[in-house]
Design a protein around this motif. Sequence first.
Motif, mmCIF file in Angstrom:
data_model
loop_
_atom_site.group_PDB
_atom_site.id
_atom_site.type_symbol
_atom_site.label_atom_id
_atom_site.label_comp_id
_atom_site.label_asym_id
_atom_site.label_seq_id
_atom_site.Cartn_x
_atom_site.Cartn_y
_atom_site.Cartn_z
ATOM 1 N N SER A 153 61.320 10.654 14.236
ATOM 2 C CA SER A 153 61.289 9.295 14.769
ATOM 3 C C SER A 153 62.629 8.960 15.420
ATOM 4 C CB SER A 153 60.963 8.304 13.649
ATOM 5 O OG SER A 153 61.949 8.356 12.650
ATOM 6 N N PRO A 154 62.662 7.936 16.259
ATOM 7 C CA PRO A 154 63.924 7.562 16.921
ATOM 8 C C PRO A 154 64.981 7.094 15.919
ATOM 9 C CG PRO A 154 62.026 6.604 18.055
ATOM 10 C CD PRO A 154 61.517 7.158 16.767
ATOM 11 N N ARG B 265 51.741 10.106 6.506
ATOM 12 C CA ARG B 265 52.513 10.762 7.550
ATOM 13 C C ARG B 265 51.595 11.374 8.594
ATOM 14 N NH1 ARG B 265 57.481 12.691 7.065
ATOM 15 N NH2 ARG B 265 57.174 12.972 9.303
ATOM 16 N N LEU C 238 54.492 4.141 15.052
ATOM 17 C CA LEU C 238 55.811 3.928 14.482
ATOM 18 C C LEU C 238 55.977 2.485 14.030
ATOM 19 C CD1 LEU C 238 57.839 5.737 17.272
ATOM 20 C CD2 LEU C 238 57.679 6.529 14.911
ATOM 21 N N PHE D 261 65.291 -0.298 13.166
ATOM 22 C CA PHE D 261 65.339 0.996 12.479
ATOM 23 C C PHE D 261 63.911 1.444 12.219
ATOM 24 C CE2 PHE D 261 69.843 0.803 11.891
ATOM 25 C CZ PHE D 261 70.114 -0.561 11.869
ATOM 26 N N PHE D 262 63.657 2.707 12.546
ATOM 27 C CA PHE D 262 62.303 3.223 12.508
ATOM 28 C C PHE D 262 61.989 3.959 11.217
ATOM 29 C CE2 PHE D 262 60.412 2.562 16.654
ATOM 30 C CZ PHE D 262 61.503 2.216 17.429
ATOM 31 N N GLY D 263 60.720 3.902 10.854
ATOM 32 C CA GLY D 263 60.183 4.774 9.830
ATOM 33 C C GLY D 263 59.846 6.125 10.431
ATOM 34 N N GLN D 264 59.309 7.022 9.613
ATOM 35 C CA GLN D 264 59.029 8.392 10.056
ATOM 36 C C GLN D 264 57.762 8.490 10.899
ATOM 37 O OE1 GLN D 264 61.116 11.115 9.795
ATOM 38 N NE2 GLN D 264 62.382 9.332 9.342
ATOM 39 N N ARG E 57 51.319 10.283 12.338
ATOM 40 C CA ARG E 57 50.692 11.016 13.443
ATOM 41 C C ARG E 57 49.190 10.989 13.253
ATOM 42 N NH1 ARG E 57 52.422 14.418 17.275
ATOM 43 N NH2 ARG E 57 54.492 14.494 16.304
#
Lengths: 109, 111
Positions: free
Chosen positions: A43-44, B9, B91, B101-104, B107
């Motif tokens: 992720s970014p 995830r 995301l 701020f991003f999480g993982q 998909r």
Amino acid sequence: QKEVEQNSGPLSVPEGAIASLNCTYSDRGSQSFFWYRQYSGKSPELIMSIYSNGDKEDGRFTAQLNKASQYVSLLIRDSQPSDSATYLCAVNGINDMRFGAGTRLTVKP
Amino acid sequence: EAGVVQSPRYKIIEKKQPVAFWCNPISGHNTLYWYLQNLGQGPELLIRYENEEAVDDSQLPKDRFSAERLKGVDSTLKIQPAELGDSAVYLCASSPGVEAFFGQGTRLTVV
């Protein structure tokens, strides 16, 4: 016209060189500007924020902002293979945080 | 400090089935974003929350997508029914004010 545009790349530089990444934006009311790094499959990750005209330095990274020209750039000095990633420009204005398509950077050993 | 947590995830579903994604933002972050990212593209905003209020959902395809943020903390994004074109990374990001701020990410593959 896209709200945030980045030089399409891909960009390839030798190890130790300076990598220059560019971004333009369309919303003149934008106040906050960011560079994110995104490794493949991840992720970014926020690496730089800049809010006023001029340069902002953080280690090997320098962000440059010119609001009159609606232009943001990121310079990476002494590029390392670990800097190989996609770099996303993000702009926070009246239309929330919008991202460019990213520039893929490869640093060759 | 714990980061933004997303689950699952990975998710593989058949088209026309429903799917839901969950996001737990960083503690104290009032702003929460959901983005969609296609391969080779930048994140595209779907919806932004300020506390429990959706303040920008103009890019959310409301015929099949819905989101909620109960009590201004966790958020859920739902797709029903899913289409093949919904395959992407979803995301979640949170912000205390300006920086996000991003999480993982999740998909999603629709087959």
